[in-house]
Design a protein around this motif. Structure first.
Motif, PDB file in Angstrom:
ATOM      1  N   ILE A  37       0.874  -1.170   0.000  1.00  0.00           N
ATOM      2  CA  ILE A  37       0.000   0.000   0.000  1.00  0.00           C
ATOM      3  C   ILE A  37       0.909   1.215   0.000  1.00  0.00           C
ATOM      4  N   ASP A  38       0.886   1.955  -1.091  1.00  0.00           N
ATOM      5  CA  ASP A  38       1.793   3.093  -1.276  1.00  0.00           C
ATOM      6  C   ASP A  38       3.246   2.681  -1.037  1.00  0.00           C
ATOM      7  N   ARG A  39       3.590   1.527  -1.603  1.00  0.00           N
ATOM      8  CA  ARG A  39       4.944   0.946  -1.567  1.00  0.00           C
ATOM      9  C   ARG A  39       5.392   0.455  -0.195  1.00  0.00           C
ATOM     10  N   ALA A  40       4.496   0.470   0.795  1.00  0.00           N
ATOM     11  CA  ALA A  40       4.815  -0.075   2.121  1.00  0.00           C
ATOM     12  C   ALA A  40       4.336  -1.528   2.158  1.00  0.00           C
ATOM     13  N   PRO A  41       5.239  -2.485   2.434  1.00  0.00           N
ATOM     14  CA  PRO A  41       4.852  -3.899   2.389  1.00  0.00           C
ATOM     15  C   PRO A  41       4.079  -4.341   3.634  1.00  0.00           C
ATOM     16  N   PRO A  50      -6.169   1.154   6.085  1.00  0.00           N
ATOM     17  CA  PRO A  50      -6.512   2.483   5.566  1.00  0.00           C
ATOM     18  C   PRO A  50      -5.729   2.795   4.300  1.00  0.00           C
ATOM     19  N   LEU A  51      -6.355   3.556   3.414  1.00  0.00           N
ATOM     20  CA  LEU A  51      -5.678   4.062   2.223  1.00  0.00           C
ATOM     21  C   LEU A  51      -5.428   5.552   2.425  1.00  0.00           C
ATOM     22  N   GLY A  52      -4.756   6.213   1.492  1.00  0.00           N
ATOM     23  CA  GLY A  52      -4.405   7.619   1.625  1.00  0.00           C
ATOM     24  C   GLY A  52      -5.585   8.519   1.931  1.00  0.00           C
ATOM     25  N   VAL A  55      -4.601  11.839  -0.986  1.00  0.00           N
ATOM     26  CA  VAL A  55      -4.115  11.445  -2.310  1.00  0.00           C
ATOM     27  C   VAL A  55      -4.475   9.971  -2.500  1.00  0.00           C
ATOM     28  N   PRO A  56      -5.070   9.611  -3.634  1.00  0.00           N
ATOM     29  CA  PRO A  56      -5.401   8.191  -3.857  1.00  0.00           C
ATOM     30  C   PRO A  56      -4.158   7.303  -3.751  1.00  0.00           C
ATOM     31  N   SER A  57      -4.343   6.147  -3.162  1.00  0.00           N
ATOM     32  CA  SER A  57      -3.239   5.221  -2.927  1.00  0.00           C
ATOM     33  C   SER A  57      -2.963   4.332  -4.126  1.00  0.00           C
ATOM     34  N   GLU A  58      -1.753   3.779  -4.123  1.00  0.00           N
ATOM     35  CA  GLU A  58      -1.368   2.741  -5.071  1.00  0.00           C
ATOM     36  C   GLU A  58      -1.368   1.423  -4.301  1.00  0.00           C
ATOM     37  N   VAL A  59      -2.001   0.403  -4.870  1.00  0.00           N
ATOM     38  CA  VAL A  59      -2.061  -0.908  -4.224  1.00  0.00           C
ATOM     39  C   VAL A  59      -1.494  -1.946  -5.182  1.00  0.00           C
ATOM     40  N   ALA A  60      -0.514  -2.709  -4.706  1.00  0.00           N
ATOM     41  CA  ALA A  60       0.066  -3.814  -5.466  1.00  0.00           C
ATOM     42  C   ALA A  60      -0.197  -5.093  -4.668  1.00  0.00           C
TER      43      ALA A  60
END
Length: 100
Positions: A37-41, A50-52, A55-60
């Protein structure tokens, strides 16, 4: 009339929750793998994240489960998107994310 609809809605939600609880397997298991989530593993994630805020988050999603993005905080509201295993979503359209 409004009160009757409200009571019916609450009873329906309780019945649905009870049905899901009885149908669910005995033990909950976390997804296996890593969710970013926002490059945090997050290793072997399970539950709501929670997401940002602004600012919209990036999810991988590099787990074996699909992650679901929710419109509200604490996985409340409605599902606004899904992040299948092996996918990256930019931006994730919501305020929180749930993964089994």
């Amino acid at each position: 009339m409004r009160e009757t609809r409200r009571v019916a809605r609450v009873l329906g939600a309780c019945a649905a929750a009870l049905t899901m609880a009885l149908a669910a397997p005995g033990t909950a298991q976390a997804a296996e793998g890593v969710l970013f989530i926002d490059r945090a593993p997050v290793h072997d994630p399970s539950g709501c994240y929670p997401l940002g805020d602004f600012v919209p988050s990036e999810v991988a999603n590099f787990t074996d489960e699909t992650a679901f993005v929710w419109s509200g905080p604490n996985c409340d509201g409605h599902v606004t998107g899904a992040v299948p295993p092996g996918q990256v979503v930019r931006p994730a359209p919501g305020m929180s994310l749930f993964i089994q």
